[in-house]
Scaffold this active site. Sequence first.
Site, PDB file in Angstrom:
ATOM      1  N   HIS A 386       0.796  -1.231   0.000  1.00 43.28           N
ATOM      2  CA  HIS A 386       0.000   0.000   0.000  1.00 43.28           C
ATOM      3  C   HIS A 386       0.823   1.273   0.000  1.00 43.28           C
ATOM      4  O   HIS A 386       0.249   2.360  -0.056  1.00 43.28           O
ATOM      5  CB  HIS A 386      -0.923   0.059   1.217  1.00 43.28           C
ATOM      6  CG  HIS A 386      -2.084  -0.858   1.127  1.00 43.28           C
ATOM      7  ND1 HIS A 386      -3.265  -0.485   0.535  1.00 43.28           N
ATOM      8  CD2 HIS A 386      -2.258  -2.135   1.523  1.00 43.28           C
ATOM      9  CE1 HIS A 386      -4.122  -1.493   0.594  1.00 43.28           C
ATOM     10  NE2 HIS A 386      -3.524  -2.515   1.184  1.00 43.28           N
ATOM     11  N   LYS A 577      -9.565  13.652   4.018  1.00 47.52           N
ATOM     12  CA  LYS A 577      -8.662  12.501   4.067  1.00 47.52           C
ATOM     13  C   LYS A 577      -7.751  12.695   5.264  1.00 47.52           C
ATOM     14  O   LYS A 577      -7.734  13.779   5.861  1.00 47.52           O
ATOM     15  CB  LYS A 577      -7.845  12.392   2.775  1.00 47.52           C
ATOM     16  CG  LYS A 577      -7.170  13.701   2.359  1.00 47.52           C
ATOM     17  CD  LYS A 577      -6.436  13.592   1.041  1.00 47.52           C
ATOM     18  CE  LYS A 577      -7.324  13.604  -0.185  1.00 47.52           C
ATOM     19  NZ  LYS A 577      -7.311  12.363  -0.928  1.00 47.52           N
ATOM     20  N   ARG A 578      -6.974  11.672   5.631  1.00 52.48           N
ATOM     21  CA  ARG A 578      -5.995  11.843   6.684  1.00 52.48           C
ATOM     22  C   ARG A 578      -5.126  13.067   6.392  1.00 52.48           C
ATOM     23  O   ARG A 578      -4.841  13.368   5.228  1.00 52.48           O
ATOM     24  CB  ARG A 578      -5.090  10.608   6.764  1.00 52.48           C
ATOM     25  CG  ARG A 578      -5.770   9.381   7.330  1.00 52.48           C
ATOM     26  CD  ARG A 578      -6.136   9.565   8.778  1.00 52.48           C
ATOM     27  NE  ARG A 578      -4.973   9.633   9.614  1.00 52.48           N
ATOM     28  CZ  ARG A 578      -4.830   8.968  10.759  1.00 52.48           C
ATOM     29  NH1 ARG A 578      -5.792   8.179  11.194  1.00 52.48           N
ATOM     30  NH2 ARG A 578      -3.744   9.109  11.474  1.00 52.48           N
ATOM     31  N   LYS A 583      -0.082  14.411   1.250  1.00 57.60           N
ATOM     32  CA  LYS A 583      -1.402  14.654   0.668  1.00 57.60           C
ATOM     33  C   LYS A 583      -1.626  16.146   0.384  1.00 57.60           C
ATOM     34  O   LYS A 583      -2.568  16.519  -0.303  1.00 57.60           O
ATOM     35  CB  LYS A 583      -2.493  14.109   1.584  1.00 57.60           C
ATOM     36  CG  LYS A 583      -2.540  12.565   1.630  1.00 57.60           C
ATOM     37  CD  LYS A 583      -3.609  12.084   2.612  1.00 57.60           C
ATOM     38  CE  LYS A 583      -3.697  10.574   2.739  1.00 57.60           C
ATOM     39  NZ  LYS A 583      -4.493   9.928   1.677  1.00 57.60           N
ATOM     40  N   THR A 685      -8.889   6.215  -2.571  1.00 56.26           N
ATOM     41  CA  THR A 685     -10.228   5.723  -2.871  1.00 56.26           C
ATOM     42  C   THR A 685     -11.244   6.842  -2.656  1.00 56.26           C
ATOM     43  O   THR A 685     -12.325   6.796  -3.236  1.00 56.26           O
ATOM     44  CB  THR A 685     -10.612   4.518  -1.981  1.00 56.26           C
ATOM     45  OG1 THR A 685     -10.291   4.822  -0.623  1.00 56.26           O
ATOM     46  CG2 THR A 685      -9.880   3.260  -2.423  1.00 56.26           C
ATOM     47  N   LYS A 689     -14.837   7.771  -4.728  1.00 55.30           N
ATOM     48  CA  LYS A 689     -16.154   8.046  -4.140  1.00 55.30           C
ATOM     49  C   LYS A 689     -16.683   9.387  -4.634  1.00 55.30           C
ATOM     50  O   LYS A 689     -17.863   9.521  -4.972  1.00 55.30           O
ATOM     51  CB  LYS A 689     -16.042   8.105  -2.610  1.00 55.30           C
ATOM     52  CG  LYS A 689     -15.550   6.846  -1.945  1.00 55.30           C
ATOM     53  CD  LYS A 689     -15.138   7.134  -0.484  1.00 55.30           C
ATOM     54  CE  LYS A 689     -14.316   6.003   0.080  1.00 55.30           C
ATOM     55  NZ  LYS A 689     -13.670   6.376   1.377  1.00 55.30           N
TER      56      LYS A 689
END
Length: 839
Positions: A386, A577-578, A583, A685, A689
């Site tokens: 991952h 998101k985290r 990110k 992911t 969505k």
Amino acid sequence: MLNEVLLAGDRRTDAAADEPRAGWRPPVPSLSPSADTVTLLHDAILRKLAYAIGKSPATARDRDWFAATALALRDRVLDACLSSAAPPVPQKRVYYLSLEFLIGRLLSDVMGNLGLAETARAALAQLGVDLDAVAGAEPDAALGNGGLGRLAACFMESMASLAIPAYGYGIRYDHGLFRQVIEDGIQREVPETWLAEGNPWEFERPDSACMVGFGGEVAMTVLADGAIRRVWRPAELVRAVPFDTPVVGWGARHVNVLRLWQARALEPIDLARFNAGDHVGAVAERSRVEAISRVLYPSDGTPAGQELRLRQEFFFTSASLQDLVRRHIAERGDLRTLPDHAAIQLNDTHPAIAVPELMRLLVDEHGLPWDDAWHVTTHTLGYTNHTLLPEALETWPVELMERLLPRHMQIIYLINWMHLEGLSKHGKVDAGQLAAVSLIDEAHGKRVRMGHLAFLGARRVNGVSALHTELMRQTVFAPLHALDTDKIVNKTNGITFRRWFHNANPGLTRLSVEAVGARVLDDPTALEGLARFAEDAAFQERYAAVRRERKEALARVVKDRTGIAIDPAALFDVQIKRIHEYKRQLLNILETVALYQAILAEPQRDWPARVKLFAGKAASSYHQAKLIIRLACDVAKRVNADPVVAGRLQVAFVPNYSVSLAEAIIPAADLSEQISTAGLEASGTGNMKLALNGALTIGTLDGANIEIREHVGDENIFIFGLTAAGVQATTAEPGYAARAIAASPRLKAALDLIASGGFSPEEPHRFRPLVDELTGQDRYLLTADFDDYWRVQREVDAAWRRPRTWWRAAILNTARTAWFSSDRTMREYAEDIWRVEVA
Ligand SMILES: *Cc1c(COP(=O)(O)O)cnc(C)c1O
């Protein structure tokens, strides 16, 4: 409860008798409720309320109604499994081992998949109870940190829907991911207590418990035939007690089991100490042992609390392997046939200790010769990688392994010796290459490389998006890949449409059914039919009306949680998101600051109204991430209070991101921020969505964004920034950040405002660590991508001003993202990795 009591019996000789079994196929239930099904459910709920909860309708709270409804529905799920007297043993089962299952709430999943959502609503309405309030009373099962755990939950739902016989195996944490409270912009972690009022979905199975050992020593015994066998004598034994949650698939076609292990001490109390007056000391040992399943390890990539983490990993892996080996022997007798009847998938390296543990069970406990055992192991295990971030690739100090798992360390050395011997014997490699493929990293004080261990033990190793898989081959796993070029395969992630479309967005689902027929519920590829309506003005209007309704609902949630009244007519620009530096929430905040400055500089220009929404948790020890949250909150405070930008720009950080909050935000989002540094997000992911629900993506060419672009088309997505190759080249140029800042007055001004305390006048240097990182090393290349990001954001503004174009693109996103269904992902795993039949 009679039904439940009867069902709880577990016959050891028939290890599968305790679980819902494969093979049963009820008719797909009708979607519109009939009067008698409503009456039946109504009566069942009332009985559960009285006899299982012990309450009357007059005293029942929403939480009680939830438990009664869940118990009544759980009976339906079990009736489904029990209706055939002797379901056949499935040919092959999948065992999905994951340290995390980020499930969220289950009620709407179960109702939807049983086809009883409208029936339940009507039954509760007859009792004067609102289904939505009841559903809202269910706590989130937050047994995961983020994407990895949520993926496991989506896969479980899809496997049940495809009737792939499967068990999920994990840990039943008393406390899931912490609840995030934001006070003056500061994240505080509060324990999550999802089990405080019990869990109506699960069954405790004490009769299927197993023993897991730790520590001790390895003894040798000589068998009658003179062979030597090694026996591990652990110093400590922990009881692993399983709790089973049935997982019902779409149309109730099939039911699987999620089996989560709880750690229990062998002795509940030291009576001698208790009687001597040491009441705390009497349970100290018990607390130490039971800490294993006390809390979800909140790391998400930062090192700490090492030993407990390794204990958690071995605890659930060993219990799960013992359980499936026991089942295999009961059903088939011979362990040599394990690969024909079991496929074990390791979700990341957390269960990688399965490689030596399965070898130990086969060789030491069941007497298989080493070579046979190695054949069984390497034809049963699969490993999903991952992340390629070096700080998140697990390695364990050899010294710790030797102390906690002495036999496993011996087995790892033996596997490694055979692996390296084989290579040098063929003269294929030099010393440097040997060091690169060794299971032991000698450069950092002798550590076991768990990724390498999983790689060697698995028949197939997969990445989770096309780019990520390619980078696996080129970087971290390149030396191992060179030895076996067929082993690494790609399986792009997916999401379950039942949760993320049907249940989260019933309005858009209804509209899709009206437009292209009820077939979309069974087959998401039917969504392609929506493309015909992409330019249809009436359809666009209805699509926009559904969105508007969700935005108004979200505005109420945001008001509730933050006090900020956001404008539902504005463009909702969301990054959920985290919180992680790669990110790049900070890039989004910088753009927000620059936009704020630009509006202040030209207030008369017609800036489209935009609401920037952020949500996400930071790991508790991750200081930079917490500071990013604080900056988002401080920026929100100033921007929202400034009358000059009122009606054009609002900012909100919504606390406590969770599956349930995601379900509220995603259908309301117009713009989806997927802006990670290229090459660093394995798949994502959240991006899927949001695209499915019609948010347009602004993103980098990273992870599954690349595949989303291929599906939705270039003109329906906003791409910016460096590619993965560009990132590599730029990182190699020292001083790029200083040059990028010097070349961008807009970026410089935004940074200066933050650095000078523009958002923290009471503490001007509050954000110094963030600014220093950007002006110094800038590991995640925010400065390199800023200008292009700004440019493309202005293209977003322009597109938003042309509603016909915007809604066309949104509809095409919904129409063209069917491929990202986790049903598709699971079919691919079933075919290429697990080699199991899909009905
Ligand atoms: C989907 C999801 C994630 C993963 O989001 P990414 O944007 O892919 O990182 C994390 N947390 C929750 C609650 C989710 O639903």
